[in-house]
Scaffold this active site. Structure first.
Site, PDB file in Angstrom:
ATOM      1  N   THR A 203      29.624  47.795  29.685  1.00  0.00           N
ATOM      2  CA  THR A 203      31.068  48.045  29.815  1.00  0.00           C
ATOM      3  C   THR A 203      31.351  49.271  30.674  1.00  0.00           C
ATOM      4  O   THR A 203      30.526  50.170  30.766  1.00  0.00           O
ATOM      5  CB  THR A 203      31.735  48.198  28.427  1.00  0.00           C
ATOM      6  OG1 THR A 203      33.131  48.418  28.609  1.00  0.00           O
ATOM      7  CG2 THR A 203      31.160  49.350  27.629  1.00  0.00           C
ATOM      8  N   ARG A 204      32.537  49.244  31.315  1.00  0.00           N
ATOM      9  CA  ARG A 204      33.009  50.423  32.065  1.00  0.00           C
ATOM     10  C   ARG A 204      34.407  50.810  31.581  1.00  0.00           C
ATOM     11  O   ARG A 204      35.090  51.605  32.197  1.00  0.00           O
ATOM     12  CB  ARG A 204      33.032  50.155  33.578  1.00  0.00           C
ATOM     13  CG  ARG A 204      33.615  48.820  33.999  1.00  0.00           C
ATOM     14  CD  ARG A 204      33.815  48.743  35.495  1.00  0.00           C
ATOM     15  NE  ARG A 204      35.186  49.012  35.816  1.00  0.00           N
ATOM     16  CZ  ARG A 204      36.129  48.076  35.947  1.00  0.00           C
ATOM     17  NH1 ARG A 204      35.848  46.796  35.795  1.00  0.00           N
ATOM     18  NH2 ARG A 204      37.363  48.417  36.234  1.00  0.00           N
ATOM     19  N   HIS A 211      36.756  44.067  21.318  1.00  0.00           N
ATOM     20  CA  HIS A 211      35.390  44.234  21.858  1.00  0.00           C
ATOM     21  C   HIS A 211      34.384  44.379  20.727  1.00  0.00           C
ATOM     22  O   HIS A 211      33.278  43.845  20.789  1.00  0.00           O
ATOM     23  CB  HIS A 211      35.305  45.480  22.747  1.00  0.00           C
ATOM     24  CG  HIS A 211      36.243  45.466  23.900  1.00  0.00           C
ATOM     25  ND1 HIS A 211      37.439  46.124  23.875  1.00  0.00           N
ATOM     26  CD2 HIS A 211      36.171  44.849  25.092  1.00  0.00           C
ATOM     27  CE1 HIS A 211      38.065  45.931  25.014  1.00  0.00           C
ATOM     28  NE2 HIS A 211      37.324  45.161  25.772  1.00  0.00           N
ATOM     29  N   ARG A 297      34.034  36.810  31.108  1.00  0.00           N
ATOM     30  CA  ARG A 297      34.845  36.313  32.208  1.00  0.00           C
ATOM     31  C   ARG A 297      34.884  37.393  33.284  1.00  0.00           C
ATOM     32  O   ARG A 297      35.032  38.562  32.985  1.00  0.00           O
ATOM     33  CB  ARG A 297      36.261  36.135  31.628  1.00  0.00           C
ATOM     34  CG  ARG A 297      36.982  34.970  32.140  1.00  0.00           C
ATOM     35  CD  ARG A 297      38.371  34.895  31.495  1.00  0.00           C
ATOM     36  NE  ARG A 297      39.210  34.065  32.348  1.00  0.00           N
ATOM     37  CZ  ARG A 297      39.852  34.534  33.397  1.00  0.00           C
ATOM     38  NH1 ARG A 297      39.809  35.802  33.715  1.00  0.00           N
ATOM     39  NH2 ARG A 297      40.577  33.707  34.144  1.00  0.00           N
TER      40      ARG A 297
END
Ligand code: PPS
Length: 576
Positions: A203-204, A211, A297
């Site tokens: 993740t960023r 999440h 996605r």
């Protein structure tokens, strides 16, 4: 570590061959002595990220920056020249003058910005890439709206140097040291904990309840433990800074069941290359000892192109990884989109919602708007500690720093309006105000500069730098230079918007009116050729096309103009 058989490679039980390019202590000392006589290259922030990943084996099987044959093969086929899968070119880009001063067979010293020796490189290849072809092959586009393409075209140096590395010292990090692991360390931790199956989550962005839910579901689905593996090297410009994000992840960690989940930081510089990047991320996680990898996605997607279309299809990354997962030796776990169902007070996968369910959702854009305007963010969306962390570093606009940037011809009225505005803002109170007027800056900050394009750009970038520091620290900077070039104004905007607000005001007084006024007598001198390169007469002025405010000084007094700015600042939420 000491048990390894050669300087370069060691075999670990978890996850295959792991390259380790660090020298032993005595070898490193000898290398430091030798490096005193070598040509030095100062590594850019991106190169520092890459070299850390190369040296510690996160980029195994690479043993250095790519030479020409490997580079061309990676660009064209996603494979090294020997056929090994490797989708992203990892190259050392240098200036032409530096490239001209070295030759194949030389060794060069690679240093950080403070001059600390990180590694030496045995130069095998010096070559000039076709950057447009690289962009089209790796990113599928040469549109500079793509951050990876933009970096390649505008920030990268023109010549690449390939060769093997000998690591002397790991790039230094003073932040979150307890959360930084090399691939070997993470493999050891998994081994010690008895975690045979580990699913990694990349993740960023800050993570919220959805999440947490989907990562936990992913781990449960494949009966694995979970590694939250956020990127803290370089992400997409404009992302939430990693300090804030990591504090958020630490809070989130407490919401997973005990002993199921761990957090480690990845010093990767992302390229936002979508499908190719997904493969790269999977290879890297394999090197860190993971067995599974979550891909959602539009993984590592860069947003939209300059025509408003998505760069990649939403499932391109999943498809490409599915086709290569067996070869990499890591299993992809497709990310299940989860939504909050109000009547059941829980998150469920989107395909498990029933007719009549009340599904709640807050998009990323809506979340940022609420944060910006200090509006309520419901608890079903995120944990209160996480929201509090984000609010601390992302206060609503009226508490953020701000740069108000006037641009216009000499004599257009910039300074007069800027002075009136400064006084009105001081009357309102709340934030300290600094005026960086064109003439004043030229006396103090830029006294040695003239009016060539190069000097004007330097002058504007200095103003931008000071303004961004003021903005970062919560103040208001009012700038009033001519700033004749669009690209330079854009650079200043980018610099400031990373740390706060930016409002551009075009004081659009036509040249003939400025010349009629000629308060300083400069136009007369410019016409007579006494002053050269005079903006509007013998030098260009590129009018802004998308300034937040355009002021016509023929139609209003300076007081009215300053008031107009105040009203606009109110409507944008910067004052209230
Ligand atoms: S720039 O282009 O943004 O770096 O210029 P700036 O720092 O605003 O400086 C502009 C002021 O310098 C005076 N001056 C000139 N302006 C334009 N071209 C030339 N050749 C020139 N030589 C001197 C001029 O007084 C400008 O002040 P303002 O307040 O704009 O009238």
């Amino acid at each position: 570590m000491d048990a390894r058989e050669s300087t370069y490679e060691m075999i670990q039980p978890h996850g295959g061959v792991l390259v380790d390019l660090y020298l032993f202590e005595e070898e490193a000392d000898a290398e430091r002595d030798k490096a005193r006589d070598l040509k030095s290259w100062d590594l850019s922030p991106r190169q520092l990220c890459d070299i850390e990943m190369l040296l510690n084996g996160a980029f195994s099987p690479l043993t250095g920056f790519l030479g020409r044959a490997d580079y061309e093969s990676v660009v064209e086929t996603m494979r090294l020249a020997d056929g090994t899968l490797w989708p992203i070119p990892v190259t050392l880009d240098v200036r032409q003058d530096f490239a001209d001063s070295i030759a194949a067979g030389d060794e060069i010293a690679l240093r950080d910005q403070e001059g600390v020796l990180i590694a030496t490189l045995s130069v095998e290849d010096i070559y000039t890439p076709d950057r447009v072809a690289e962009a089209r092959a790796v990113f599928g586009t040469d549109d500079a709206a793509h951050p990876g393409v933009h970096y390649l075209m505008h920030q990268s140096n023109p010549v690449y140097v390939g060769g093997r590395l000998r690591g002397v010292e790991s790039p230094i990090h003073y932040d979150f040291r307890h959360l930084r692991d090399t691939p070997a360390e993470l493999r050891q931790r998994f081994s010690k904990l008895g975690w045979r199956k580990v699913v990694a989550f990349q993740t960023r962005n800050p993570m919220h309840r959805a999440h947490q839910e989907l990562t936990f579901r992913a781990a449960r689905q494949v009966e694995a433990n979970l590694l939250i593996h956020p990127v803290v090297g370089m992400t997409k410009p404009g992302d939430v800074d990693h300090y804030t994000r990591v504090r958020c992840y630490e809070h989130l960690l407490g919401h997973y069941p005990e002993q199921t989940t761990t957090l480690s930081l990845l010093p990767l510089a992302m390229r936002m290359a979508g499908p190719r990047e997904a493969l790269w991320h999977a290879l890297i996680r394999k090197n860190y000892g993971c067995t599974h990898f979550v891909v959602g996605r539009d993984h590592a997607g860069p947003g939209q192109d300059s025509k408003g279309n998505d760069f990649y299809g939403p499932y391109d990354a999943q498809e490409l990884l599915k086709a290569h997962q067996a070869e990499i030796g890591i299993e992809m776990v497709p990310f299940q989109m989860v939504v909050y169902v109000e009547d059941r007070a829980q998150y469920v996968p989107v395909d498990e919602t029933l007719e009549g369910d009340t599904v709640l959702n807050i998009s990323g854009t809506e979340f940022r708007r609420r944060l910006q305007e200090g509006l309520e963010i419901p608890h079903w969306f995120s944990y209160p500690e996480v929201i509090q962390e984000l609010r601390k570093t992302h206060p609503p606009r009226h508490r953020q720093g701000l740069t108000i940037f006037f641009t216009g011809l000499s004599g257009a009225g910039k300074s007069t309006i800027a002075n009136a505005l400064m006084v009105k803002l001081m009357e309102l109170g709340g934030r300290r105000v600094t005026l960086l007027d064109g003439d004043v800056v030229r006396k103090n900050l830029s006294s040695e500069l003239g009016f060539s394009r190069e000097h004007r750009d330097l002058n504007i970038l200095r103003i931008g730098y000071v303004a961004s520091e003021i903005t970062k620290n919560g103040g208001i900077a009012i700038c009033a230079p001519i700033a004749p070039y669009t690209a330079t104004r854009r650079q200043v905007r980018d610099m400031v918007e990373e740390v706060g607000g930016f409002v551009e005001i075009h004081v659009a007084t036509p040249i003939d009116i400025c010349e009629q006024r000629d308060r300083k007598g400069l136009y007369a001198k410019a016409r007579a050729g006494i002053i050269k390169e005079f903006t509007g007469i013998s030098d260009p002025y590129e009018a802004p096309e998308a300034a937040e405010i355009v002021i016509d000084t023929q139609a209003m007094t300076p007081d009215e103009a300053a008031h107009r700015v105040i009203v606009k600042l109110e409507s944008l939420g910067y004052i209230r």
